[in-house]
Design an enzyme around this catalytic site. Structure first.
Site, short mmCIF file in Angstrom:
data_model
loop_
_atom_site.label_atom_id
_atom_site.label_comp_id
_atom_site.label_asym_id
_atom_site.label_seq_id
_atom_site.Cartn_x
_atom_site.Cartn_y
_atom_site.Cartn_z
N CYS A 107 76.44 82.54 58.81
CA CYS A 107 76.98 81.90 57.61
C CYS A 107 77.53 82.94 56.64
O CYS A 107 76.79 83.53 55.85
CB CYS A 107 75.90 81.07 56.94
SG CYS A 107 76.47 80.32 55.41
N CYS A 124 76.93 82.25 52.99
CA CYS A 124 75.57 82.50 52.48
C CYS A 124 75.34 84.00 52.30
O CYS A 124 74.71 84.42 51.35
CB CYS A 124 74.49 82.02 53.46
SG CYS A 124 74.83 80.49 54.27
N ASP A 125 75.81 84.79 53.27
CA ASP A 125 75.38 86.19 53.33
C ASP A 125 76.47 87.22 53.04
O ASP A 125 76.17 88.40 52.83
CB ASP A 125 74.82 86.49 54.73
CG ASP A 125 73.67 85.55 55.09
OD1 ASP A 125 72.94 85.16 54.17
OD2 ASP A 125 73.52 85.22 56.28
#
Ligand code: NDP
Length: 315
Positions: free
Chosen positions: A138, A141-142
């Protein structure tokens, strides 16, 4: 005496919440289980998305978490009770159906399955070992983590997700290489073109990742060019896996008819499954469209199907 719900909804993405809004407004007082499948948070895949630009009604776009918060509020407004628990087991061979979460049994006359799909992985041992140590499924997200800043990164996959992630990662990385196993991208033309014009993105086609190299943290990837058979090691700080999704149907194996890819089979244009009184909507039954808006649309269908089924099967 066990309490029997009219309808239990498993899943809390756009499909689950739309089913909840419609069945709530039909006075069915639905019980929803919002689990932790996608990204470890309830709300499904949109919770790990930044901007949603294609959900009708939001000309400026809307953030995934904001859209899910609004849907959740709307579900509750019409009487949905939401339990933040992962469902551990279901028994569809009895009526009312049994749903077990955190060791407690719940019963429902109708069941709406909206458990969605989860990110797929390459299946390398090194991928698991280095998960969250430079390997991620992701980018949104990261991607902004310090370990990836001004570093070279790799995105695996040739679909729209890979394009979206590559483009997003160029905000942080010095360079992003898209590694795709064929010589042709699967992504839509508009998204592929956008990425092709991004000077920070390079493509390695006909190429697969054989190994992710690194002890504590990703240091490189071993790439195998399937056309030339050349194998090379490329130093990178991060590997973002964007190779599609698998439906979350483990709970239903052996109890419901699934297709060979594991998606729940629905009957014709309806949300009826192979078990009477069990309905499925959203990505868990849709390998084709997989959009927030199509998931929401099928959530509405599932609620209407369930309501009519309950009415026809009233005591
Ligand atoms: P897709 O299934 O479309 O693409 C997956 C990609 O990963 C394919 O290129 C596939 O290769 C590759 N792949 C699959 N398994 C492996 C493997 N084991 N090793 C290497 N490569 C692999 O998934 P996406 O997540 O990209 O997209 C899903 C859906 O969501 C699509 O309908 C897409 O259009 C939509 N979407 C729309 C967006 C938007 O409009 N903003 C953004 C993101 C997604 P191959 O091509 O060879 O099969």
């Amino acid at each position: 005496m066990e309490k029997v719900e009219n309808v239990i909804i498993i899943g809390s993405g756009p499909a689950g919440h739309t089913a909840a809004i419609y069945s709530g407004r039909a006075n069915l007082a639905p019980l929803m289980f919002e689990g932790f499948q996608a990204g470890g948070v309830p709300g499904g895949q949109l919770m790990i998305t930044t901007e949603v630009e294609n959900y009708p009604g939001f000309p400026e776009g809307v953030s995934g978490p904001d859209l899910m918060a609004a849907l959740r509020k709307q579900s509750e407004r019409y009487g949905t009770r939401i339990l933040t628990q992962d469902v551990e087991a279901v028994d569809l061979s009895r009526q009312p159906f049994k749903v077990v979460a955190e060791g407690k049994e719940h019963f429902g006359r109708a069941l709406i399955i909206a458990t969605g799909a989860s990110a797929r992985y390459l299946g390398l041992d090194s991928e698991q070992r280095l998960m969250n140590r430079g390997v991620s499924a992701c980018a949104t997200c990261d991607g902004a983590l310090p370990v990836f800043r001004n570093k070279e990164l790799v995105v695996v996959g040739g679909g729209d997700t890979a394009m979206e992630e590559a483009s997003f990662l160029t905000r942080f990385a010095s360079k992003v290489t898209v590694v795709h196993r064929r010589d042709e991208l699967r992504a839509s033309k508009v998204m592929a073109e956008r990425v092709r014009h991004n000077p920070k993105v390079a493509f390695m086609l006909n190429t697969v990742i054989e190994e992710i190299v690194g002890k504590e943290q990703v240091a490189a990837v071993r790439l195998h060019n399937l056309a030339t058979q050349k194998v090379e090691e490329k130093p990178v700080a991060g590997v973002f896996i964007a190779i599609g999704h698998t439906p979350n149907t483990g709970l239903f194996k052996g109890q419901l008819q699934l297709n060979p890819q594991g998606y729940v089979e629905t009957r014709g244009k309806s949300t009826y499954t192979s078990v009477d009184g069990v309905f499925a909507c959203g990505d868990v039954q849709d390998p084709t469209y997989r959009q927030a808006v199509s998931a929401a649309g099928s959530g509405c269908q599932a609620a209407i199907d369930a309501e009519r089924w309950l009415e026809a099967h009233a005591h």
